[in-house]
Design an enzyme around this catalytic site. Structure first.
Site, PDB file in Angstrom:
ATOM      1  N   ASP A 138       0.911  -1.138   0.126  1.00 16.79           N
ATOM      2  CA  ASP A 138       0.079   0.028  -0.102  1.00 16.79           C
ATOM      3  C   ASP A 138       0.639   1.241  -0.063  1.00 16.79           C
ATOM      4  OD1 ASP A 138      -2.098  -1.841   0.246  1.00 16.79           O
ATOM      5  OD2 ASP A 138      -3.040  -0.473   1.774  1.00 16.79           O
ATOM      6  N   HIS A 152       3.899  -2.711   2.942  1.00 19.47           N
ATOM      7  CA  HIS A 152       4.246  -1.245   2.566  1.00 19.47           C
ATOM      8  C   HIS A 152       5.492  -1.082   2.004  1.00 19.47           C
ATOM      9  CE1 HIS A 152       0.994  -0.830   5.670  1.00 19.47           C
ATOM     10  NE2 HIS A 152       0.654  -0.052   5.043  1.00 19.47           N
TER      11      HIS A 152
END
Length: 241
Positions: A46, A190
């Protein structure tokens, strides 16, 4: 120039003209993975593309692993080359808003604008539009579902997280990822967390040794028959029907 030299040059020119162009073999297409037949895990990243995305892509390529990137439009705009490379190397792209606001606190037209701006930036960078949406913080509601429906995208959440944003520790990220990796897992990570990128070679090798195929989200959800606006995994109290 002598007549003999002229003749030799003429023959050489004819040979060059007639010589066939070198053949370049097309890269063999990888057969699609059937996650009903083999063990699959989808690693998802993300908030990117982050500054370490290039290193992450190098690692994924080295180990023949695929991933799904839920991108923020503001970073797509500033790092378009990473997005283009993601597509070229067979990874999947998702829409994760433009500036990462809490969609549940926004009016529907603001949600729509965030999604549209990101779609446009990805299209500009890589020539494709994301087919999946992940709302910021994994929070969803009916207006968000309505916007996802407008753009023809299911809402993709996750089955478990690596907790990389909290620990920022290579060993803890690896331990947590391995602990939550199950058949058809969708794992939240991430690519702006350097320790995640540093841990990836070991994580990928460990998962592959356990027999897992590292695939895109679409391969994991292929048999779910999700419609635009549906959420998966289904949040508590939510219904896709």
């Amino acid at each position: 120039m002598s007549r003999q030299v002229s003749s030799l040059l003429a023959i050489a020119a004819v040979c060059v003209t007639l010589a066939p162009a070198p053949a370049f073999a097309a890269a063999p297409k990888k057969a699609p993975v059937d996650c009903k037949q083999v063990k699959c895990v989808a690693l998802t990243f993300d908030d990117g593309p982050g500054q370490y995305a290039g290193t992450l892509l190098d690692t994924l390529k080295k180990y023949n692993a695929k991933a799904t990137f839920f991108l923020e439009g503001q970073y797509v705009k500033s790092r378009p080359a990473f997005v283009k490379r993601m597509v070229a190397e067979g990874h999947e792209l998702g829409n994760h808003s433009y500036t990462h606001p809490d969609f549940t606190k926004k009016e529907i037209w603001d949600i729509r604008a965030e999604v549209k701006k990101t779609q446009d930036e990805v299209k500009k960078a890589a020539g494709v539009e994301p087919k999946l949406m992940r709302p910021p913080y994994g929070l969803t509601n009916l207006p968000i579902s309505d916007v996802a429906t407008e753009f023809g995208m299911p809402i993709i959440l996750w089955t478990a997280g690596s907790e990389d944003w909290a620990s920022k520790n290579v060993e803890k990220i690896k331990k947590q990822t391995m602990a939550v990796a199950k058949q058809d897992s969708i794992i939240l990570m991430h690519d702006w967390v350097k320790q995640t990128v540093d841990a990836m070679p070991s994580i990928i090798q460990s998962l592959q040794k356990k027999g897992y195929h590292l695939v895109t989200v679409s391969e994991v959800i292929k048999h779910e028959e999700l419609k635009p606006g549906d959420a998966f995994p289904v949040p508590e109290g939510w219904s896709n029907k």
